[in-house]
Design an enzyme around this catalytic site. Structure first.
Site, PDB file in Angstrom:
ATOM      1  N   HIS A 108       1.303  -2.651  -1.208  1.00 14.46           N
ATOM      2  CA  HIS A 108       0.629  -2.435  -2.491  1.00 14.46           C
ATOM      3  C   HIS A 108       1.655  -2.198  -3.604  1.00 14.46           C
ATOM      4  CE1 HIS A 108      -3.445  -2.660  -0.930  1.00 14.46           C
ATOM      5  NE2 HIS A 108      -2.984  -2.044   0.139  1.00 14.46           N
ATOM      6  N   SER A 119     -10.376 -27.948  11.869  1.00 15.39           N
ATOM      7  CA  SER A 119      -9.907 -26.587  12.113  1.00 15.39           C
ATOM      8  C   SER A 119     -11.048 -25.788  12.705  1.00 15.39           C
ATOM      9  CB  SER A 119      -9.456 -25.971  10.790  1.00 15.39           C
ATOM     10  OG  SER A 119      -9.441 -24.570  10.881  1.00 15.39           O
ATOM     11  N   GLY A 137      -4.408  -9.008   9.278  1.00 17.86           N
ATOM     12  CA  GLY A 137      -3.434  -8.501   8.327  1.00 17.86           C
ATOM     13  C   GLY A 137      -2.046  -9.056   8.588  1.00 17.86           C
ATOM     14  N   SER A 143      -2.650 -14.706   8.126  1.00 16.22           N
ATOM     15  CA  SER A 143      -3.076 -16.006   8.651  1.00 16.22           C
ATOM     16  C   SER A 143      -3.577 -16.901   7.525  1.00 16.22           C
ATOM     17  CB  SER A 143      -4.149 -15.836   9.729  1.00 16.22           C
ATOM     18  OG  SER A 143      -5.254 -15.139   9.217  1.00 16.22           O
ATOM     19  N   GLU A 180      -5.148 -19.319  -2.898  1.00 14.30           N
ATOM     20  CA  GLU A 180      -5.837 -18.147  -2.322  1.00 14.30           C
ATOM     21  C   GLU A 180      -6.721 -17.482  -3.382  1.00 14.30           C
ATOM     22  OE1 GLU A 180      -5.076 -16.280   0.851  1.00 14.30           O
ATOM     23  OE2 GLU A 180      -6.520 -14.724   0.328  1.00 14.30           O
ATOM     24  N   ASP A 234       2.855 -12.343   0.803  1.00 17.21           N
ATOM     25  CA  ASP A 234       2.555 -13.053   2.053  1.00 17.21           C
ATOM     26  C   ASP A 234       3.057 -14.490   1.991  1.00 17.21           C
ATOM     27  OD1 ASP A 234       1.241 -10.681   2.433  1.00 17.21           O
ATOM     28  OD2 ASP A 234      -0.775 -11.527   2.241  1.00 17.21           O
TER      29      ASP A 234
HETATM   30  C1  GLA Z   1      -2.193  -8.226   1.177  1.00 16.92           C
HETATM   31  C2  GLA Z   1      -1.867  -9.089  -0.040  1.00 16.92           C
HETATM   32  C3  GLA Z   1      -0.407  -8.920  -0.442  1.00 16.92           C
HETATM   33  C4  GLA Z   1      -0.049  -7.447  -0.594  1.00 16.92           C
HETATM   34  C5  GLA Z   1      -0.524  -6.645   0.616  1.00 16.92           C
HETATM   35  C6  GLA Z   1      -0.319  -5.170   0.441  1.00 16.92           C
HETATM   36  O1  GLA Z   1      -1.483  -8.676   2.293  1.00 16.92           O
HETATM   37  O2  GLA Z   1      -2.131 -10.442   0.232  1.00 16.92           O
HETATM   38  O3  GLA Z   1      -0.152  -9.622  -1.637  1.00 16.92           O
HETATM   39  O4  GLA Z   1      -0.551  -6.925  -1.781  1.00 16.92           O
HETATM   40  O5  GLA Z   1      -1.877  -6.880   0.917  1.00 16.92           O
HETATM   41  O6  GLA Z   1       1.035  -4.883   0.326  1.00 16.92           O
END
Ligand code: GLA
Length: 319
Positions: free
Chosen positions: A16, A49, A87, A90, A123, A135
């Site tokens: 975050h 998929s 988390g 994916s 996204e 990510d």
């Molecule tokens: C998710 C979001 C990222 C990041 C994290 C928390 O994975 O996709 O951009 O904010 O939460 O660090």
């Protein structure tokens, strides 16, 4: 058929913080979304998929078209060794793999940061979740044997060597990330409100003294400092210091930012009881996984040892 391989990620520290222009330290892991693909004669993008993802595919195609990709179609088949909704990014891996396949068939240059930013934009469009860029950056730019210190304001990436004796265990809490999307958006909004109140562009610019009475902002400011200390401790092989920072990070995410769950807290405790040097929830929270640092193997439920790998790439494979 060529295959686009896009790894998931585990974030070692710095959650975050990305959407506040801050620092984080993810690594791409040896579990990936694989997209085998072949060009078509028409402009259609046909993706098989089992996990769905039609909206994401459509958004990726749209975003790449806006960036100038020629409309050359493809047939694609998706397989994955990355658990979904855990988390471990994916969905970022899926976006990046599809984007790479689309780019490759059209001979369209898309790599590194541009690939990550295009995937992030897809996204946002497909899910409406205002995620940061961590990510997709980890997935696109991973370096084997290294975590990545990401400066999410400049998008500067510094590979940070992971000592060979460090074992990084990822364990799933058993909870899908329920409520995650709305809670994620509300935390992000709370950060933006705090920044506005302080008159700073983002919480990256706030000082500890400025946020002492605001737990949400306090987490972001303290977490940024921990990431920078961790990025020094890790290559210096000071795993004790690195572990302590991970525990502080977990406490801050749990108490100040309030994105942990009892299951995640329990897994962190279990890892510590087994001799881990540190452990923390990883990613957005509200379920998903923890990551633990140790020098001896841990025996956690629903877990695997993650290895840092290279980022997304296309490999040629014989059919
Ligand atoms: C998710 C979001 C990222 C990041 C994290 C928390 O994975 O996709 O951009 O904010 O939460 O660090």
């Amino acid at each position: 058929m060529p295959i686009a391989i896009a790894p998931g990620r585990v974030n070692l520290i710095g959650d975050h913080t990305d959407y506040q222009g801050g620092f984080c330290l993810p690594m791409a892991i040896d579990r990936a979304v694989n997209v085998a693909f072949d060009a078509r004669d028409d402009a259609r993008v046909v993706v098989h998929s089992e996990a769905g993802g039609e909206q994401i595919v459509a958004a990726v195609v749209e975003v790449l078209a806006e960036r100038g990709r020629p409309a050359i179609g493809l047939d694609a088949r998706v397989t994955s060794t990355l658990p979904i909704a855990s988390g471990l990014s994916s969905s970022a891996a899926f976006e990046v793999a599809i984007a790479l396949a689309c780019a490759e068939v059209a001979n369209f240059d898309l790599a590194g940061r541009e690939l990550a930013l295009a995937a992030q934009q897809a996204e946002h469009r497909a899910t409406g979740v205002p995620c940061g860029v961590m990510d997709q950056m980890a997935c696109a730019l991973g370096v084997a044997g290294h975590a990545l210190l990401l400066d999410c304001r400049s998008l500067n990436v510094t590979p940070v060597a992971i000592p060979r004796d460090a074992i990084l265990t990822v364990a799933h809490s058993g909870l899908p990330r329920r409520l995650a999307d709305s809670e994620y958006a509300s935390r992000r909004a709370a950060c933006e409100a705090a920044a506005a109140r302080l008159g700073v562009h983002s919480l990256r610019d706030a000082t500890p003294a400025q946020v002492a009475d605001d737990p949400i902002a306090r987490h972001v400011v303290s977490e940024n400092a921990r990431v920078l200390r961790f990025a020094e401790a890790l290559p210096a092989r000071d795993l004790t210091a690195a572990g302590a920072l991970m525990l502080e990070s977990h406490a801050s995410l749990r108490d100040d930012f309030q994105v942990s769950t009892p299951e995640l807290d329990e897994l962190v405790n279990l890892a510590m009881e087994q001799g881990a040097l540190g452990a923390r929830l990883t990613g957005a929270g509200f379920g998903g996984c923890i990551v633990a640092l140790s020098v001896r193997p841990l025996d956690l439920p629903n877990s695997f040892v993650a290895t840092a790998t290279d980022g997304a790439r296309v490999i040629a494979k014989e059919t």
